[in-house]
Design a protein around this motif. Sequence first.
Motif, PDB file in Angstrom:
ATOM      1  N   UNK A   1      33.548 143.798  22.462  1.00  0.00           N
ATOM      2  CA  UNK A   1      34.887 144.263  22.819  1.00  0.00           C
ATOM      3  C   UNK A   1      35.132 145.662  22.270  1.00  0.00           C
ATOM      4  N   UNK A   2      35.393 146.595  23.153  1.00  0.00           N
ATOM      5  CA  UNK A   2      35.702 147.985  22.808  1.00  0.00           C
ATOM      6  C   UNK A   2      34.463 148.690  22.244  1.00  0.00           C
TER       7      UNK A   2
ATOM      8  N   UNK B   1      40.776 147.524  17.199  1.00  0.00           N
ATOM      9  CA  UNK B   1      42.014 147.155  16.522  1.00  0.00           C
ATOM     10  C   UNK B   1      43.233 147.546  17.350  1.00  0.00           C
ATOM     11  N   UNK B   2      43.130 148.640  18.073  1.00  0.00           N
ATOM     12  CA  UNK B   2      44.255 149.097  18.889  1.00  0.00           C
ATOM     13  C   UNK B   2      44.440 148.235  20.143  1.00  0.00           C
ATOM     14  N   UNK B   3      43.355 147.620  20.624  1.00  0.00           N
ATOM     15  CA  UNK B   3      43.397 146.925  21.914  1.00  0.00           C
ATOM     16  C   UNK B   3      43.433 145.406  21.814  1.00  0.00           C
TER      17      UNK B   3
ATOM     18  N   UNK C   1      36.594 139.481  16.910  1.00  0.00           N
ATOM     19  CA  UNK C   1      35.820 140.190  17.923  1.00  0.00           C
ATOM     20  C   UNK C   1      34.683 140.948  17.257  1.00  0.00           C
ATOM     21  N   UNK C   2      33.749 141.389  18.078  1.00  0.00           N
ATOM     22  CA  UNK C   2      32.760 142.372  17.641  1.00  0.00           C
ATOM     23  C   UNK C   2      32.678 143.435  18.714  1.00  0.00           C
TER      24      UNK C   2
ATOM     25  N   UNK D   1      43.259 131.521  18.894  1.00  0.00           N
ATOM     26  CA  UNK D   1      42.726 132.739  18.287  1.00  0.00           C
ATOM     27  C   UNK D   1      42.035 133.562  19.373  1.00  0.00           C
ATOM     28  N   UNK D   2      42.504 134.752  19.629  1.00  0.00           N
ATOM     29  CA  UNK D   2      41.896 135.615  20.639  1.00  0.00           C
ATOM     30  C   UNK D   2      40.482 135.975  20.194  1.00  0.00           C
ATOM     31  N   UNK D   3      39.493 135.602  21.002  1.00  0.00           N
ATOM     32  CA  UNK D   3      38.085 135.797  20.634  1.00  0.00           C
ATOM     33  C   UNK D   3      37.391 136.583  21.738  1.00  0.00           C
TER      34      UNK D   3
END
Length: 205
Positions: free
Chosen positions: A111-112, A119-121, A135-136, A105-107
């Motif tokens: 982030x951003x 959501x786009x990245x 992510x947050x 799971x990408x964590x």
Amino acid sequence: MGIRTGLDPAGLGHPRAPLPLELDQDEREKLDARIREAISSGYATRAQLIEIAVSGDRRPVSPEQARRLVDRLWLERVEEQASWKGETDPERLSRAFATLEAAGITARENFACCRTCGQAEIGAAGSPDARGYVYFHRQHTDRATAGHGLTLLYGGFDDSSGTTASVGREIVAALEQTGLSVEWNGDPRQTIAVVPLDWRKRLIG
């Protein structure tokens, strides 16, 4: 566990008296508050903090003035965190995210800048065979730093509600295993909240 400051205070020494700033009292207080907030978030390096200090429409703070300002506030934080004992909540969060990353799971933390960009990245941020993500973004970080808990965004890369719910359950389990408290009703349409959260993140860089 030893205290990580990200900087040897002895390497800074005692900052010299700051050069006069072309700011009135209100502007100085706002600049101090802005730097303190960035320091408290725990994700900014000293170089990034200096850039924050010199940025703005008027740019009244020189790089040298910014460096001295950042050094002073950084050392205050170093002294404050010296009293922190054991693992902090942000470190528990990082440990849970590392577990999730290892499980496919990408964590990503901080982030951003916002949900739209996140959501786009997020799809390109991790392994191409990741099953899902959590992510947050930086606005969430700001709220956590201010004492309002942390909101986590998550999902499955196949966009199915079943996968999203499964990823959500894994996230909750990983967080709870580190001792963090989580609020989530199991609905894949609802965000996951980490509350209460004592945001004491040690300095980096």
